[in-house]
Scaffold this motif. Structure first.
Motif, PDB file in Angstrom:
ATOM      1  N   GLU A  36       0.939  -1.954   0.054  1.00  0.00           N
ATOM      2  CA  GLU A  36       0.028  -0.117  -0.267  1.00  0.00           C
ATOM      3  C   GLU A  36       1.145   1.057   0.140  1.00  0.00           C
ATOM      4  N   LEU A  37       1.778   1.186   0.728  1.00  0.00           N
ATOM      5  CA  LEU A  37       2.965   1.898   0.706  1.00  0.00           C
ATOM      6  C   LEU A  37       3.602   2.880  -0.489  1.00  0.00           C
ATOM      7  N   VAL A  38       3.962   1.368  -0.872  1.00  0.00           N
ATOM      8  CA  VAL A  38       4.754   1.523  -2.056  1.00  0.00           C
ATOM      9  C   VAL A  38       3.115   2.271  -3.438  1.00  0.00           C
ATOM     10  N   ALA A  39       2.638   1.491  -3.315  1.00  0.00           N
ATOM     11  CA  ALA A  39       1.401   2.338  -4.757  1.00  0.00           C
ATOM     12  C   ALA A  39       0.943   3.802  -4.173  1.00  0.00           C
ATOM     13  N   GLN A  40       1.212   4.385  -3.198  1.00  0.00           N
ATOM     14  CA  GLN A  40       1.161   5.264  -2.127  1.00  0.00           C
ATOM     15  C   GLN A  40       2.158   5.933  -3.283  1.00  0.00           C
ATOM     16  N   VAL A  41       4.309   6.189  -3.498  1.00  0.00           N
ATOM     17  CA  VAL A  41       4.637   6.701  -3.508  1.00  0.00           C
ATOM     18  C   VAL A  41       4.704   6.900  -4.939  1.00  0.00           C
ATOM     19  N   ARG A  42       4.275   5.925  -5.687  1.00  0.00           N
ATOM     20  CA  ARG A  42       4.264   5.463  -7.413  1.00  0.00           C
ATOM     21  C   ARG A  42       2.993   6.610  -7.488  1.00  0.00           C
ATOM     22  N   SER A  43       1.760   6.165  -7.033  1.00  0.00           N
ATOM     23  CA  SER A  43       0.864   7.472  -7.991  1.00  0.00           C
ATOM     24  C   SER A  43       1.133   8.827  -7.156  1.00  0.00           C
ATOM     25  N   GLY A  44       1.636   9.001  -6.593  1.00  0.00           N
ATOM     26  CA  GLY A  44       1.497  10.789  -6.626  1.00  0.00           C
ATOM     27  C   GLY A  44       0.299  11.263  -4.753  1.00  0.00           C
ATOM     28  N   PRO A  45       0.950  12.809  -5.352  1.00  0.00           N
ATOM     29  CA  PRO A  45      -0.054  13.299  -4.374  1.00  0.00           C
ATOM     30  C   PRO A  45      -1.534  12.899  -4.471  1.00  0.00           C
ATOM     31  N   ALA A  46      -2.626  13.317  -3.698  1.00  0.00           N
ATOM     32  CA  ALA A  46      -3.476  13.629  -4.169  1.00  0.00           C
ATOM     33  C   ALA A  46      -3.962  14.786  -4.866  1.00  0.00           C
ATOM     34  N   PRO A  47      -5.434  14.527  -5.912  1.00  0.00           N
ATOM     35  CA  PRO A  47      -5.416  16.204  -6.956  1.00  0.00           C
ATOM     36  C   PRO A  47      -5.191  17.191  -6.190  1.00  0.00           C
ATOM     37  N   TRP A  48      -5.700  17.579  -5.234  1.00  0.00           N
ATOM     38  CA  TRP A  48      -5.449  18.426  -4.663  1.00  0.00           C
ATOM     39  C   TRP A  48      -4.097  19.147  -4.202  1.00  0.00           C
ATOM     40  N   TRP A  49      -3.404  18.331  -4.161  1.00  0.00           N
ATOM     41  CA  TRP A  49      -1.687  19.375  -3.257  1.00  0.00           C
ATOM     42  C   TRP A  49      -0.752  19.188  -4.722  1.00  0.00           C
ATOM     43  N   PRO A  50      -0.303  20.640  -3.649  1.00  0.00           N
ATOM     44  CA  PRO A  50      -0.040  21.991  -5.141  1.00  0.00           C
ATOM     45  C   PRO A  50       1.000  21.056  -6.685  1.00  0.00           C
ATOM     46  N   THR A  51       1.397  20.233  -5.902  1.00  0.00           N
ATOM     47  CA  THR A  51       2.712  19.710  -6.811  1.00  0.00           C
ATOM     48  C   THR A  51       1.933  18.634  -7.408  1.00  0.00           C
ATOM     49  N   ARG A  52       0.808  18.635  -7.787  1.00  0.00           N
ATOM     50  CA  ARG A  52       0.306  18.144  -8.699  1.00  0.00           C
ATOM     51  C   ARG A  52       0.086  19.075 -10.403  1.00  0.00           C
ATOM     52  N   ILE A  53       1.057  19.841 -10.147  1.00  0.00           N
ATOM     53  CA  ILE A  53       1.281  21.127 -11.411  1.00  0.00           C
ATOM     54  C   ILE A  53       2.437  21.107 -11.446  1.00  0.00           C
ATOM     55  N   GLY A  54       2.256  20.538 -13.083  1.00  0.00           N
ATOM     56  CA  GLY A  54       3.274  19.773 -13.518  1.00  0.00           C
ATOM     57  C   GLY A  54       4.460  21.100 -12.731  1.00  0.00           C
ATOM     58  N   VAL A  55       4.789  22.514 -13.372  1.00  0.00           N
ATOM     59  CA  VAL A  55       5.312  23.198 -12.806  1.00  0.00           C
ATOM     60  C   VAL A  55       6.045  22.969 -11.406  1.00  0.00           C
ATOM     61  N   LEU A  56       5.079  23.026 -10.550  1.00  0.00           N
ATOM     62  CA  LEU A  56       5.506  22.679  -9.379  1.00  0.00           C
ATOM     63  C   LEU A  56       6.907  21.646  -8.651  1.00  0.00           C
ATOM     64  N   ASP A  57       5.430  20.639  -9.564  1.00  0.00           N
ATOM     65  CA  ASP A  57       6.400  19.127  -8.696  1.00  0.00           C
ATOM     66  C   ASP A  57       7.947  19.184 -10.043  1.00  0.00           C
ATOM     67  N   ARG A  58       7.720  19.722 -10.654  1.00  0.00           N
ATOM     68  CA  ARG A  58       9.211  19.786 -11.019  1.00  0.00           C
ATOM     69  C   ARG A  58      10.198  20.211 -10.788  1.00  0.00           C
ATOM     70  N   ALA A  59      10.239  21.959 -10.520  1.00  0.00           N
ATOM     71  CA  ALA A  59      10.442  22.548  -9.208  1.00  0.00           C
ATOM     72  C   ALA A  59      11.181  21.748  -7.717  1.00  0.00           C
ATOM     73  N   VAL A  60       9.969  21.050  -7.435  1.00  0.00           N
ATOM     74  CA  VAL A  60      10.400  21.013  -5.736  1.00  0.00           C
ATOM     75  C   VAL A  60      11.146  19.102  -6.200  1.00  0.00           C
ATOM     76  N   ASN A  61      10.071  18.319  -7.202  1.00  0.00           N
ATOM     77  CA  ASN A  61      10.805  16.843  -6.683  1.00  0.00           C
ATOM     78  C   ASN A  61      11.369  16.026  -7.264  1.00  0.00           C
ATOM     79  N   VAL A  62      12.239  16.932  -8.679  1.00  0.00           N
ATOM     80  CA  VAL A  62      13.114  16.322  -9.100  1.00  0.00           C
ATOM     81  C   VAL A  62      14.534  15.962  -7.960  1.00  0.00           C
ATOM     82  N   ALA A  63      14.944  16.931  -7.593  1.00  0.00           N
ATOM     83  CA  ALA A  63      15.999  16.753  -6.609  1.00  0.00           C
ATOM     84  C   ALA A  63      15.734  15.562  -5.451  1.00  0.00           C
ATOM     85  N   GLU A  64      14.457  15.832  -5.198  1.00  0.00           N
ATOM     86  CA  GLU A  64      13.919  14.789  -3.615  1.00  0.00           C
ATOM     87  C   GLU A  64      13.970  13.995  -4.340  1.00  0.00           C
ATOM     88  N   LEU A  65      13.580  13.827  -5.149  1.00  0.00           N
ATOM     89  CA  LEU A  65      12.765  11.977  -5.928  1.00  0.00           C
ATOM     90  C   LEU A  65      14.067  11.563  -6.045  1.00  0.00           C
TER      91      LEU A  65
END
Length: 212
Positions: free
Chosen positions: A74-103
């Protein structure tokens, strides 16, 4: 890009298993996945991630431990699917800015804690995103360096991150964007980066990085 990385993390975590060690000791793979889930689902946990305040960190640890105790698939699946639709990093440009290095960093935290590890071959667009991180956040991450700092990544370019203080020289870091990001974010022991400079500057720079 981040969704490629989430797939990569999910696959690696499944291969290693929940109790495998990571570079973020004492975190296991399950703990690291829980961290990724919490940071993209619990706004009340974010202060404890970003601020060095014990009461806030304790709250975040409690939430993270609760998530880490979930069934591992369940934990693996949640990581794979990403955040909920309402989370800011669902927006592509924010996701790339915040998460490329983190992940990317946290993927290597799993991989490079294992014996006989090998660097991950990341796709070109991910490396390009990491190079942007190097040239932007790298200036902040090296602001206290006792030497000047220049980074060079073949195929991506060269950037001066810090001017040398008075009477100091400059060190030059050579590596892929992934390796440079790992080095700048404190994974110096596992980052495959070549550092060139005078003996005095190399010693000063290495001592500074070790203390971070």
């Amino acid at each position: 890009m981040p969704y490629q990385l989430r797939d990569l993390i999910a696959g690696t975590a499944t291969e290693l298993g929940p109790q495998a060690p990571t570079l973020c000791s004492p975190w296991t793979v399950a703990d690291l996945l829980a961290h990724l889930v919490v940071r993209e689902s619990r706004p009340d946990a974010l202060p404890g991630i970003g601020l060095d305040v014990e009461v806030l960190q304790r709250r975040t640890r409690t939430l993270q431990d609760r998530v880490a105790a979930r069934p591992f698939p369940e934990l693996v699946a949640q990581v794979r699917s990403g955040p909920a639709p309402w989370w800011p990093t669902r927006i592509g440009v924010l996701d790339r800015a915040v998460n490329v290095a983190e992940l990317s960093i946290h993927h290597e935290d799993m991989v490079r804690a294992q014996p006989d590890w090998a660097p991950t071959g990341l796709p070109g667009p991910v490396q390009e995103g990491l190079w942007r991180t190097v040239t932007s956040m790298g200036r902040m991450l090296t602001r206290g360096s006792p030497t000047g700092v220049v980074v060079v990544a073949q195929g991506h370019g060269r950037a001066a991150l810090r001017r040398p203080p008075a009477a100091a020289g400059t060190v030059v870091l050579y590596g892929t964007p992934l390796e440079l990001v790992l080095h700048l974010f404190g994974r110096t022991e596992v980052a495959r980066v070549e550092v060139q400079g005078s003996a005095e500057d190399l010693q000063a720079f290495a001592t500074h990085r070790t203390r971070l």
